[in-house]
Design a protein around this motif. Structure first.
Motif, PDB file in Angstrom:
ATOM      1  N   ALA A  11      42.872  64.435  39.632  1.00  0.00           N
ATOM      2  CA  ALA A  11      42.772  64.423  38.173  1.00  0.00           C
ATOM      3  C   ALA A  11      41.472  63.736  37.784  1.00  0.00           C
ATOM      4  N   ASP A  12      41.128  63.848  36.525  1.00  0.00           N
ATOM      5  CA  ASP A  12      39.973  63.136  36.002  1.00  0.00           C
ATOM      6  C   ASP A  12      40.281  61.644  36.117  1.00  0.00           C
ATOM      7  N   THR A  13      39.597  60.967  37.005  1.00  0.00           N
ATOM      8  CA  THR A  13      39.890  59.574  37.309  1.00  0.00           C
ATOM      9  C   THR A  13      38.757  58.681  36.831  1.00  0.00           C
ATOM     10  N   ARG A  14      39.124  57.585  36.227  1.00  0.00           N
ATOM     11  CA  ARG A  14      38.171  56.580  35.770  1.00  0.00           C
ATOM     12  C   ARG A  14      38.656  55.217  36.236  1.00  0.00           C
ATOM     13  N   ALA A  15      37.760  54.254  36.243  1.00  0.00           N
ATOM     14  CA  ALA A  15      38.118  52.912  36.683  1.00  0.00           C
ATOM     15  C   ALA A  15      37.722  51.887  35.637  1.00  0.00           C
ATOM     16  N   ARG A  63      45.743  38.640  32.206  1.00  0.00           N
ATOM     17  CA  ARG A  63      46.613  39.823  32.286  1.00  0.00           C
ATOM     18  C   ARG A  63      46.610  40.570  30.957  1.00  0.00           C
ATOM     19  N   ASP A  64      46.683  39.828  29.847  1.00  0.00           N
ATOM     20  CA  ASP A  64      46.660  40.456  28.525  1.00  0.00           C
ATOM     21  C   ASP A  64      45.348  41.204  28.286  1.00  0.00           C
ATOM     22  N   VAL A  65      44.238  40.600  28.686  1.00  0.00           N
ATOM     23  CA  VAL A  65      42.936  41.256  28.528  1.00  0.00           C
ATOM     24  C   VAL A  65      42.896  42.535  29.361  1.00  0.00           C
ATOM     25  N   ARG A  66      43.302  42.431  30.626  1.00  0.00           N
ATOM     26  CA  ARG A  66      43.248  43.563  31.556  1.00  0.00           C
ATOM     27  C   ARG A  66      44.112  44.724  31.078  1.00  0.00           C
ATOM     28  N   TYR A  67      45.367  44.439  30.778  1.00  0.00           N
ATOM     29  CA  TYR A  67      46.265  45.515  30.361  1.00  0.00           C
ATOM     30  C   TYR A  67      45.952  46.007  28.955  1.00  0.00           C
ATOM     31  N   GLY A  68      45.489  45.107  28.088  1.00  0.00           N
ATOM     32  CA  GLY A  68      45.115  45.522  26.744  1.00  0.00           C
ATOM     33  C   GLY A  68      43.952  46.496  26.754  1.00  0.00           C
ATOM     34  N   ALA A  82      47.104  53.482  35.579  1.00  0.00           N
ATOM     35  CA  ALA A  82      47.663  52.966  36.828  1.00  0.00           C
ATOM     36  C   ALA A  82      46.941  51.671  37.155  1.00  0.00           C
ATOM     37  N   ALA A  83      47.683  50.642  37.508  1.00  0.00           N
ATOM     38  CA  ALA A  83      47.088  49.344  37.825  1.00  0.00           C
ATOM     39  C   ALA A  83      47.353  49.011  39.285  1.00  0.00           C
ATOM     40  N   GLY A  84      46.364  48.456  39.917  1.00  0.00           N
ATOM     41  CA  GLY A  84      46.499  48.072  41.319  1.00  0.00           C
ATOM     42  C   GLY A  84      46.529  46.570  41.467  1.00  0.00           C
ATOM     43  N   HIS A  85      47.289  46.103  42.427  1.00  0.00           N
ATOM     44  CA  HIS A  85      47.384  44.676  42.710  1.00  0.00           C
ATOM     45  C   HIS A  85      47.333  44.478  44.215  1.00  0.00           C
ATOM     46  N   THR A  86      46.994  43.271  44.597  1.00  0.00           N
ATOM     47  CA  THR A  86      47.026  42.944  46.022  1.00  0.00           C
ATOM     48  C   THR A  86      48.356  42.288  46.350  1.00  0.00           C
ATOM     49  N   ALA A  87      48.672  42.241  47.620  1.00  0.00           N
ATOM     50  CA  ALA A  87      49.928  41.616  48.046  1.00  0.00           C
ATOM     51  C   ALA A  87      49.970  40.153  47.636  1.00  0.00           C
ATOM     52  N   THR A  88      48.835  39.456  47.677  1.00  0.00           N
ATOM     53  CA  THR A  88      48.842  38.048  47.307  1.00  0.00           C
ATOM     54  C   THR A  88      49.066  37.869  45.809  1.00  0.00           C
ATOM     55  N   ASP A  89      48.614  38.814  44.976  1.00  0.00           N
ATOM     56  CA  ASP A  89      48.909  38.744  43.543  1.00  0.00           C
ATOM     57  C   ASP A  89      50.415  38.765  43.325  1.00  0.00           C
TER      58      ASP A  89
END
Length: 109
Positions: A11-15, A63-68, A82-89
């Motif tokens: 799909a058209d993917t952006r980061a 978190r609010d800044v990132r998800y907002g 879609a949000a990615g996290h690491t195992a340590t997060d």
């Protein structure tokens, strides 16, 4: 024949990368994201955020800044987020919740 590793985008993917400037390596992290996205041909938006004095808990604010910002971009582009996290997060979140409010909710991660 050696195994190939790669990424197939369907799909058209952006980061989105949020640079909070909180660590000495923050700009290097941003540079790594820029380089990876350039290599993959994925458009990258970088948000630079500065924590206001009255923002309260650092992790909650971040978190609010990132998800907002992610939600704002998704709405603007009629896209899914879609949000990615690491195992340590994830581990950090569970430990924080256990320490602050021991309950079953803490185990949700």
């Amino acid at each position: 024949m050696p195994a190939r590793r790669g990424l197939a985008l369907v799909a058209d993917t952006r980061a989105l990368h949020v640079n909070y400037g909180l660590r000495d390596d923050a700009d290097a992290d941003e540079g790594a994201c820029r380089a990876l996205c350039a290599r993959l041909g994925v458009p990258l938006e970088v948000e630079r955020a500065v924590k206001p004095e009255d923002a309260g808990n650092l992790q909650s604010w971040a978190r609010d800044v990132r998800y907002g910002r992610g939600a704002q971009l998704a709405i603007e582009q009629d896209a899914l987020l879609a949000a990615g996290h690491t195992a340590t997060d994830q581990a950090e979140t569970v430990l924080y919740r256990l320490a602050s409010s021991p309950s079953r909710r803490a185990l949700w991660g």
